[in-house]
Structures are given as structure tokens and as C-alpha cells.
Design a protein around this motif. Structure first.
Motif, PDB file in Angstrom:
ATOM      1  N   ALA A  79       0.830  -1.208   0.000  1.00 37.38           N
ATOM      2  CA  ALA A  79       0.000   0.000   0.000  1.00 37.38           C
ATOM      3  C   ALA A  79       0.863   1.257   0.000  1.00 37.38           C
ATOM      4  O   ALA A  79       0.602   2.203  -0.755  1.00 37.38           O
ATOM      5  CB  ALA A  79      -0.942   0.002   1.196  1.00 37.38           C
ATOM      6  N   ARG A 120       0.342   3.439  -3.474  1.00 36.95           N
ATOM      7  CA  ARG A 120      -0.811   4.323  -3.331  1.00 36.95           C
ATOM      8  C   ARG A 120      -0.739   5.473  -4.331  1.00 36.95           C
ATOM      9  O   ARG A 120       0.306   6.087  -4.520  1.00 36.95           O
ATOM     10  CB  ARG A 120      -0.882   4.905  -1.913  1.00 36.95           C
ATOM     11  CG  ARG A 120      -2.178   5.691  -1.699  1.00 36.95           C
ATOM     12  CD  ARG A 120      -2.014   6.883  -0.793  1.00 36.95           C
ATOM     13  NE  ARG A 120      -1.186   7.932  -1.324  1.00 36.95           N
ATOM     14  CZ  ARG A 120      -1.592   8.880  -2.168  1.00 36.95           C
ATOM     15  NH1 ARG A 120      -2.826   8.915  -2.621  1.00 36.95           N
ATOM     16  NH2 ARG A 120      -0.755   9.796  -2.592  1.00 36.95           N
ATOM     17  N   SER A 169      -3.495   8.783  -5.852  1.00 38.05           N
ATOM     18  CA  SER A 169      -4.797   9.438  -5.730  1.00 38.05           C
ATOM     19  C   SER A 169      -5.698   8.959  -6.854  1.00 38.05           C
ATOM     20  O   SER A 169      -5.238   8.723  -7.975  1.00 38.05           O
ATOM     21  CB  SER A 169      -4.639  10.953  -5.788  1.00 38.05           C
ATOM     22  OG  SER A 169      -3.921  11.406  -4.669  1.00 38.05           O
ATOM     23  N   THR A 170      -6.968   8.827  -6.546  1.00 37.50           N
ATOM     24  CA  THR A 170      -7.959   8.397  -7.535  1.00 37.50           C
ATOM     25  C   THR A 170      -9.033   9.467  -7.610  1.00 37.50           C
ATOM     26  O   THR A 170      -9.783   9.664  -6.661  1.00 37.50           O
ATOM     27  CB  THR A 170      -8.577   7.042  -7.121  1.00 37.50           C
ATOM     28  OG1 THR A 170      -7.522   6.108  -6.888  1.00 37.50           O
ATOM     29  CG2 THR A 170      -9.507   6.523  -8.179  1.00 37.50           C
ATOM     30  N   THR A 183      -3.628   6.149   2.501  1.00 36.06           N
ATOM     31  CA  THR A 183      -2.998   4.840   2.305  1.00 36.06           C
ATOM     32  C   THR A 183      -3.943   3.728   2.729  1.00 36.06           C
ATOM     33  O   THR A 183      -4.056   2.705   2.037  1.00 36.06           O
ATOM     34  CB  THR A 183      -1.665   4.765   3.070  1.00 36.06           C
ATOM     35  OG1 THR A 183      -0.825   5.838   2.619  1.00 36.06           O
ATOM     36  CG2 THR A 183      -0.959   3.448   2.821  1.00 36.06           C
ATOM     37  N   TYR A 198      -6.541   3.262   0.045  1.00 36.40           N
ATOM     38  CA  TYR A 198      -5.974   2.518  -1.073  1.00 36.40           C
ATOM     39  C   TYR A 198      -5.940   1.025  -0.748  1.00 36.40           C
ATOM     40  O   TYR A 198      -6.327   0.189  -1.569  1.00 36.40           O
ATOM     41  CB  TYR A 198      -4.571   3.046  -1.402  1.00 36.40           C
ATOM     42  CG  TYR A 198      -3.922   2.327  -2.551  1.00 36.40           C
ATOM     43  CD1 TYR A 198      -4.233   2.673  -3.859  1.00 36.40           C
ATOM     44  CD2 TYR A 198      -3.022   1.298  -2.325  1.00 36.40           C
ATOM     45  CE1 TYR A 198      -3.643   2.006  -4.926  1.00 36.40           C
ATOM     46  CE2 TYR A 198      -2.429   0.623  -3.386  1.00 36.40           C
ATOM     47  CZ  TYR A 198      -2.746   0.979  -4.683  1.00 36.40           C
ATOM     48  OH  TYR A 198      -2.179   0.306  -5.735  1.00 36.40           O
ATOM     49  N   PRO A 257      -7.145   2.186 -10.458  1.00 34.52           N
ATOM     50  CA  PRO A 257      -6.157   3.229 -10.179  1.00 34.52           C
ATOM     51  C   PRO A 257      -4.995   3.157 -11.160  1.00 34.52           C
ATOM     52  O   PRO A 257      -4.642   2.070 -11.633  1.00 34.52           O
ATOM     53  CB  PRO A 257      -5.668   2.913  -8.764  1.00 34.52           C
ATOM     54  CG  PRO A 257      -6.539   1.836  -8.232  1.00 34.52           C
ATOM     55  CD  PRO A 257      -7.313   1.254  -9.364  1.00 34.52           C
TER      56      PRO A 257
END
Length: 188
Positions: free
Chosen positions: A6, A10, A12-13, A123, A126, A170
Motif C-alpha cells: 500500500a 498508493r 490518488s484516484t 494509504t 488505497y 487506479p
């Protein structure tokens, strides 16, 4: 997902939709925030959870703040865009720092602790398969927004964390060379 996977992957989405994180996912995300580095154990962070109809109310607050900043009504397009900001995700977490006078913990470190809590939530999201991203900008620092959200005089918004179901997988985390960012220091 294990912790290192993770942490290493990780991203951003940004394109989020319903459903919001489940109660189990939320609890894991929220609990992660409580493990942030915290000099003096001040626990300077607190969070507001905004979802459902409350997102429309938040949009109205954003609109009033933007119009106050601009000194009058926004164009129709700006108005629609501002009202829709909180509708970008089914769940928004408002990250707030409660600033405290402390002889060993400056206020900047208290903000940094809240930032650490936000990073931990991102995190954890994610790891849970929840899409999330952190937004700041002028509205995060606007006194009208703070007042309407019920912040005390010693509290500041450090950002809005948008959470939901990713509309697409992602993106791949970029490969960065550790050596580009870390080097040895020689005191001699």
C-alpha cells in the motif's frame, strides 16, 4: 493488502462514484488516522464526515464563500461548478487541526501531524480498494467555510479528503529512483 504494498503503490484516484466506503472500510480508514506521528501526544486533529444531503449544504457554503471572495455573484458556470464540488465523491472527510499553545510543539508541527493523519487515511483507503484524494485550495482556508462548519477560533481546515468507488482502476504509481531523493550527508 500488506502495508508495504500500500505504501509503495498508493495513488490518488480522482474519478469517484457511489457507493461510499462501507462501515468496515471507514473504521479502518479512520483508525489509520489515529496512528499519525504526534509530537507531545496532542492529538491535534479532528475530522468531519460529510455525505448524503450534507454535501449539497457544503456546496452552498462553498458558493457563499466564493461569492464573498469575488465580491459578488459568480457566473452561472462558476456557480454550478462550485455547488457541484462536494458532489465529486459520495464521502468527504474534512481534516481539521485544533491548534494548541504548547512550549515544545509549535503550531506548524500540529498541522504536520494532521497531514500525517490524512496521509495514513489515504494509504488505508488505497489498501481497502477505496478511491481517495486530498484537496485544499482557497475554500479550505476561507474563514466563512470554517465558521459555517463550526470550527472554533483555534481550528484550521487542512483539507478535504474525497472518498468513493473508483470509476476505473487506479493508475500505476510512477517508478521513482530512491537515489534521486536520498543522499548521504558527510559532516566533515
Amino acid at each position: 493488502m500488506d502495508a508495504l504494498t500500500a505504501l509503495h503503490n498508493r495513488v490518488s484516484t480522482g474519478l469517484l462514484t457511489d457507493p461510499a466506503p462501507s462501515e468496515r472500510q471507514r473504521q479502518n480508514i479512520f483508525r489509520a488516522a489515529l496512528r499519525a506521528a504526534d509530537h507531545g501526544c496532542l492529538r491535534p486533529w479532528r475530522f468531519l464526515v460529510v455525505e448524503g444531503e450534507a454535501r449539497n449544504r457544503l456546496g452552498e457554503i462553498f458558493l457563499r464563500a466564493a461569492e464573498q471572495t469575488e465580491g459578488g455573484p459568480l457566473s452561472d458556470a462558476q456557480r454550478e461548478r462550485t455547488l457541484a464540488m462536494p458532489l465529486r465523491a459520495p464521502l468527504i472527510i474534512v481534516a481539521i487541526t485544533r491548534l494548541q499553545d504548547h512550549p515544545k510543539v509549535p503550531q506548524q508541527e500540529q498541522h504536520m501531524s494532521t497531514a500525517g493523519a490524512v496521509q495514513a487515511m489515504l494509504t488505508a483507503a488505497y489498501a481497502e480498494g477505496v478511491g481517495a484524494y486530498w484537496r485544499t485550495g482557497a475554500l479550505a482556508y476561507d474563514p466563512l467555510v470554517a465558521r459555517e462548519l463550526g470550527l472554533a477560533d483555534n481550528e484550521r481546515i487542512d483539507g478535504f479528503i474525497y472518498c468513493g468507488t473508483p470509476q476505473k482502476p487506479p493508475r500505476q504509481a510512477p517508478e521513482l529512483a530512491v537515489s534521486d531523493y536520498f543522499s548521504s550527508w558527510d559532516a566533515s
